[in-house]
Design a protein around this motif. Structure first.
Motif, PDB file in Angstrom:
ATOM      1  N   ASP A 486       0.907  -1.285   0.334  1.00 54.64           N
ATOM      2  CA  ASP A 486       0.034  -0.156  -0.161  1.00 54.64           C
ATOM      3  C   ASP A 486       0.929   1.056  -0.081  1.00 54.64           C
ATOM      4  O   ASP A 486      -0.291   2.311   0.052  1.00 54.64           O
ATOM      5  CB  ASP A 486      -0.937   0.023   1.240  1.00 54.64           C
ATOM      6  CG  ASP A 486      -0.043   0.062   2.867  1.00 54.64           C
ATOM      7  OD1 ASP A 486       0.869   0.133   2.721  1.00 54.64           O
ATOM      8  OD2 ASP A 486      -0.540   0.519   3.724  1.00 54.64           O
ATOM      9  N   HIS A 487       2.262   1.268   0.035  1.00 57.99           N
ATOM     10  CA  HIS A 487       3.158   2.418  -0.315  1.00 57.99           C
ATOM     11  C   HIS A 487       4.029   2.262  -0.590  1.00 57.99           C
ATOM     12  O   HIS A 487       5.137   0.950  -0.534  1.00 57.99           O
ATOM     13  CB  HIS A 487       2.929   3.640   1.462  1.00 57.99           C
ATOM     14  CG  HIS A 487       3.949   2.410   2.374  1.00 57.99           C
ATOM     15  ND1 HIS A 487       3.581   0.794   2.520  1.00 57.99           N
ATOM     16  CD2 HIS A 487       5.068   2.732   2.562  1.00 57.99           C
ATOM     17  CE1 HIS A 487       4.281   0.105   3.813  1.00 57.99           C
ATOM     18  NE2 HIS A 487       5.651   1.485   3.466  1.00 57.99           N
ATOM     19  N   ASP A 488       5.145   3.485  -1.512  1.00 59.02           N
ATOM     20  CA  ASP A 488       6.094   2.994  -1.449  1.00 59.02           C
ATOM     21  C   ASP A 488       7.187   3.241  -0.940  1.00 59.02           C
ATOM     22  O   ASP A 488       7.555   4.096   0.073  1.00 59.02           O
ATOM     23  CB  ASP A 488       6.683   4.681  -2.876  1.00 59.02           C
ATOM     24  CG  ASP A 488       5.488   4.069  -4.796  1.00 59.02           C
ATOM     25  OD1 ASP A 488       5.581   2.997  -4.756  1.00 59.02           O
ATOM     26  OD2 ASP A 488       4.894   4.724  -4.938  1.00 59.02           O
ATOM     27  N   GLY A 489       8.306   2.623  -1.012  1.00 64.28           N
ATOM     28  CA  GLY A 489       9.452   2.681   0.105  1.00 64.28           C
ATOM     29  C   GLY A 489      10.658   3.240  -0.921  1.00 64.28           C
ATOM     30  O   GLY A 489      10.890   3.691  -1.859  1.00 64.28           O
ATOM     31  N   VAL A 490      11.479   2.451  -0.830  1.00 60.12           N
ATOM     32  CA  VAL A 490      12.461   2.555  -1.172  1.00 60.12           C
ATOM     33  C   VAL A 490      12.625   1.853  -2.981  1.00 60.12           C
ATOM     34  O   VAL A 490      13.542   2.069  -3.822  1.00 60.12           O
ATOM     35  CB  VAL A 490      14.148   1.642  -0.546  1.00 60.12           C
ATOM     36  CG1 VAL A 490      14.219   3.063   0.161  1.00 60.12           C
ATOM     37  CG2 VAL A 490      14.608   0.231  -0.419  1.00 60.12           C
ATOM     38  N   GLU A 491      12.094   0.808  -2.401  1.00 58.30           N
ATOM     39  CA  GLU A 491      11.219   0.237  -3.873  1.00 58.30           C
ATOM     40  C   GLU A 491       9.788   0.470  -3.726  1.00 58.30           C
ATOM     41  O   GLU A 491       9.107   1.018  -3.835  1.00 58.30           O
ATOM     42  CB  GLU A 491      11.464  -1.433  -3.739  1.00 58.30           C
ATOM     43  CG  GLU A 491      12.817  -1.720  -3.650  1.00 58.30           C
ATOM     44  CD  GLU A 491      12.756  -3.243  -3.401  1.00 58.30           C
ATOM     45  OE1 GLU A 491      12.287  -3.995  -3.716  1.00 58.30           O
ATOM     46  OE2 GLU A 491      13.665  -3.654  -2.295  1.00 58.30           O
ATOM     47  N   PRO A 492       8.913   0.234  -5.358  1.00 54.81           N
ATOM     48  CA  PRO A 492       7.956   1.417  -5.924  1.00 54.81           C
ATOM     49  C   PRO A 492       6.789   0.145  -4.905  1.00 54.81           C
ATOM     50  O   PRO A 492       6.897  -1.638  -5.590  1.00 54.81           O
ATOM     51  CB  PRO A 492       7.405   1.023  -7.292  1.00 54.81           C
ATOM     52  CG  PRO A 492       8.862   0.561  -7.829  1.00 54.81           C
ATOM     53  CD  PRO A 492       9.879   0.671  -6.423  1.00 54.81           C
ATOM     54  N   ALA A 493       5.785   0.251  -4.953  1.00 54.67           N
ATOM     55  CA  ALA A 493       5.084  -1.034  -4.295  1.00 54.67           C
ATOM     56  C   ALA A 493       4.363  -1.829  -5.316  1.00 54.67           C
ATOM     57  O   ALA A 493       4.072  -0.855  -6.369  1.00 54.67           O
ATOM     58  CB  ALA A 493       3.695  -0.115  -3.509  1.00 54.67           C
ATOM     59  N   PRO A 494       4.369  -3.105  -5.884  1.00 50.37           N
ATOM     60  CA  PRO A 494       3.466  -3.130  -6.843  1.00 50.37           C
ATOM     61  C   PRO A 494       1.964  -2.497  -6.849  1.00 50.37           C
ATOM     62  O   PRO A 494       1.928  -2.460  -8.467  1.00 50.37           O
ATOM     63  CB  PRO A 494       3.543  -4.911  -6.465  1.00 50.37           C
ATOM     64  CG  PRO A 494       4.991  -4.990  -5.812  1.00 50.37           C
ATOM     65  CD  PRO A 494       4.971  -3.985  -4.596  1.00 50.37           C
ATOM     66  N   SER A 495       1.441  -2.332  -6.366  1.00 47.48           N
ATOM     67  CA  SER A 495       0.260  -1.780  -6.086  1.00 47.48           C
ATOM     68  C   SER A 495       0.092  -0.575  -7.064  1.00 47.48           C
ATOM     69  O   SER A 495      -0.412  -0.173  -7.949  1.00 47.48           O
ATOM     70  CB  SER A 495      -0.621  -1.059  -5.088  1.00 47.48           C
ATOM     71  OG  SER A 495      -0.902  -2.578  -4.006  1.00 47.48           O
ATOM     72  N   SER A 496       1.552   0.427  -7.072  1.00 53.74           N
ATOM     73  CA  SER A 496       1.214   1.543  -7.846  1.00 53.74           C
ATOM     74  C   SER A 496       2.277   1.418  -9.754  1.00 53.74           C
ATOM     75  O   SER A 496       2.148   1.722  -9.605  1.00 53.74           O
ATOM     76  CB  SER A 496       2.634   2.050  -7.099  1.00 53.74           C
ATOM     77  OG  SER A 496       3.489   1.411  -6.999  1.00 53.74           O
ATOM     78  N   VAL A 497       2.608   0.101  -9.411  1.00 54.36           N
ATOM     79  CA  VAL A 497       3.613  -0.076 -10.500  1.00 54.36           C
ATOM     80  C   VAL A 497       2.453  -0.393 -11.506  1.00 54.36           C
ATOM     81  O   VAL A 497       2.454  -0.695 -13.025  1.00 54.36           O
ATOM     82  CB  VAL A 497       4.576  -1.175 -10.514  1.00 54.36           C
ATOM     83  CG1 VAL A 497       4.966  -1.613 -11.589  1.00 54.36           C
ATOM     84  CG2 VAL A 497       5.432  -0.692  -9.508  1.00 54.36           C
ATOM     85  N   MET A 498       1.591  -1.307 -10.903  1.00 49.48           N
ATOM     86  CA  MET A 498       0.658  -1.940 -11.383  1.00 49.48           C
ATOM     87  C   MET A 498      -0.678  -1.207 -12.163  1.00 49.48           C
ATOM     88  O   MET A 498      -1.320  -0.927 -13.256  1.00 49.48           O
ATOM     89  CB  MET A 498      -0.070  -3.336 -11.471  1.00 49.48           C
ATOM     90  CG  MET A 498       0.210  -4.410 -11.031  1.00 49.48           C
ATOM     91  SD  MET A 498       1.053  -4.720 -12.728  1.00 49.48           S
ATOM     92  CE  MET A 498      -0.114  -5.511 -13.221  1.00 49.48           C
TER      93      MET A 498
END
Length: 498
Positions: A486-498
């Motif tokens: 549910d949030h981006d960190g040092v890597e993006p969340a799969p939810s935001s990528v998709m």
């Protein structure tokens, strides 16, 4: 803690007598890491690594923390005293502990499931609010966001560059470009070999934690390509080229994929039989620079901040005594063509030093980010080598980490063995990388594979309620809950990528 405690026989005896000890690579099982990190944060109000979680036999957490010293210090109990106390409490108050563990597990399950709340496509106001939040935390003097330690946070830079592309907002462009430029001039960037370290210990990007991760450099490569496209900044283009050089030289595996990381620690070149120290591979004494560069050492030292003693802003562990981190302090002190030649001289000498250890596992997720970064770099520069590197990594993942039909991917490959079912980030990042590569080579088979992976991601990981994805597939039944991305960190969340 591995060196201070786990490898000490007397400590190991206490651990093995009282506990079933499991050491986990969080990069292989981010689903496990996220659940127990959430639990430790709920218990202590903070998190981080190393992560130590104590579980009941049914895997519910009842105590945890991050670093515990071998002796009581920093206001923390020693590791062995903690072990003895928890063992005694388990014997004497097991029912109470199991009750508390169940209560905590229920809390973590509710939080991890992200129950309730609207899940819609972000509207214009949400995007404006996100930019306002980044602007409020932006460090106008040193660039970047927030206080030390400072992380690159490529997802934030990606957002700002895309925000600029959609709205022509000059503030978004300025924050992104200036942050990339500041990181590149700082010690965070390897001034001799290219590539970025994991984070800066100070607010001005001077002194890094020297570990170099594939996921950071892959994403920053995409950031640099996009930032150069809107700025035409030659400094950012050089950083792009040198970051690709680092990936190709130091992380590229036989067969086309990329390894995961280089460690921060290595043996000091003047003490080859001593103990590994952080940054030893990268640090320089002024006398060493003078011996190698001769008459040209003075302008080089002026440009790259080399002084007698140390240029470290702080040195709590005594690792920088008499040594300097190279950072681009005064670019005007030495013109770039000559600076490049002198950097190469030092680079050749540095190559003779004991190298940091290589984490030689291949992760599907991080290779997906590398495919995307290299494909974007090709789009910005037209350099065919970048496109070929991206295609080589994609071919490796298809050959070694995918089922024959390409619809199932594994997470990790090492020494010819693939293992661990793919997580949401493996599917999402690989899909993202393949789409970026399709924009570079227009191969229909790559587009078809990306479409199939997108459908598999939806089928395996989509969370109830829509809009978000779960970290692990449904068959991860050994866990008491499944976490939501549910949030981006040092890597993006799969939810935001998709």
């Amino acid at each position: 803690m591995e060196h201070e405690s786990f490898s000490v026989p007397a400590v190991a005896e206490v651990m093995n007598r009282n506990f079933v000890n499991i050491k986990l690579d969080r990069e292989e099982r981010p689903d496990v890491d996220k659940i127990y990190m959430t639990a430790v944060q709920a218990m202590t109000g903070q998190g981080g690594w190393p992560l130590n979680a104590f579980l009941t036999p049914d895997l519910k957490p009842f105590y945890g923390g991050t670093y515990f010293p071998p002796d009581s210090r920093y206001g923390r109990p020693s590791w062995t005293s903690l072990l003895e106390r928890l063992s005694r409490l388990w014997r004497e108050r097991r029912a109470d502990i199991e009750h508390d563990a169940q209560s905590l597990a229920s809390t973590v399950t509710a939080y991890a499931a992200a129950a309730g709340g609207a899940r819609g496509r972000p509207d214009g106001e949400s995007l404006e609010a996100a930019e306002r939040s980044l602007r409020a935390s932006y460090d106008a003097q040193n660039a970047g966001f927030g206080e030390a330690p400072k992380f690159p946070m490529p997802a934030n830079i990606r957002f700002l560059l895309r925000r600029h592309a959609r709205t022509n907002d000059p503030n978004a462009k300025t924050m992104a470009v200036e942050t990339l430029r500041a990181m590149t001039r700082g010690g965070l960037f390897d001034q001799l070999g290219g590539g970025y370290a994991r984070y800066s210990t100070d607010h001005s990007w001077r002194i890094p934690h020297f570990e170099k991760m594939l996921y950071d450099n892959a994403q920053l490569l995409e950031n640099l390509a996009d930032a150069w496209t809107v700025s035409k900044d030659a400094e950012l283009m050089r950083a792009l080229e040198r970051t690709v050089g680092f990936l190709k030289r130091d992380l590229k595996a036989p067969g086309g994929a990329f390894y995961s990381a280089e460690d921060a620690d290595s043996l000091p070149c003047d003490e080859p039989h001593g103990h590994k120290q952080e940054g030893s591979f990268y640090l320089w004494r002024k006398s060493e620079v003078e011996a190698i560069l001769g008459d040209e050492a003075a302008p080089f030292c002026a440009r790259y901040g080399v002084v007698e003693g140390t240029n470290a802003l702080a040195d709590p562990h005594g690792e920088f005594v008499g040594k300097c981190v190279l950072y681009d302090k005064e670019p005007a002190a030495l013109e770039e063509t000559r600076a490049s030649a002198l950097r190469n001289k030092l680079f050749e000498m540095r190559a003779k030093r004991p190298r940091p250890s290589l984490d030689d596992k291949v992760l599907t997720s991080w290779n997906g980010l590398a495919i995307a970064g290299l494909a974007r770099a090709y789009g910005a520069t037209g350099n065919e080598d970048y496109r070929e590197l991206a295609a080589g990594a994609a071919d490796f993942v298809r050959r070694e980490l995918s089922s024959p039909d390409g619809k199932t991917v594994w997470r990790r490959w090492r020494d010819g063995e693939r293992a661990v079912n793919g997580m949401a980030d493996d599917y999402a990042y690989l899909c993202y990388g393949l789409l970026a590569l399709y924009e570079a080579d227009f191969r229909p088979d790559g587009l078809k594979w990306a479409e199939e992976l997108a459908m598999e991601t939806l089928r395996r990981f989509a969370a109830d309620g829509g809009g978000l994805f779960q970290t692990a597939p449904e068959d991860g039944r050994e866990l008491f809950t499944r976490s939501i991305e549910d949030h981006d960190g040092v890597e993006p969340a799969p939810s935001s990528v998709m």
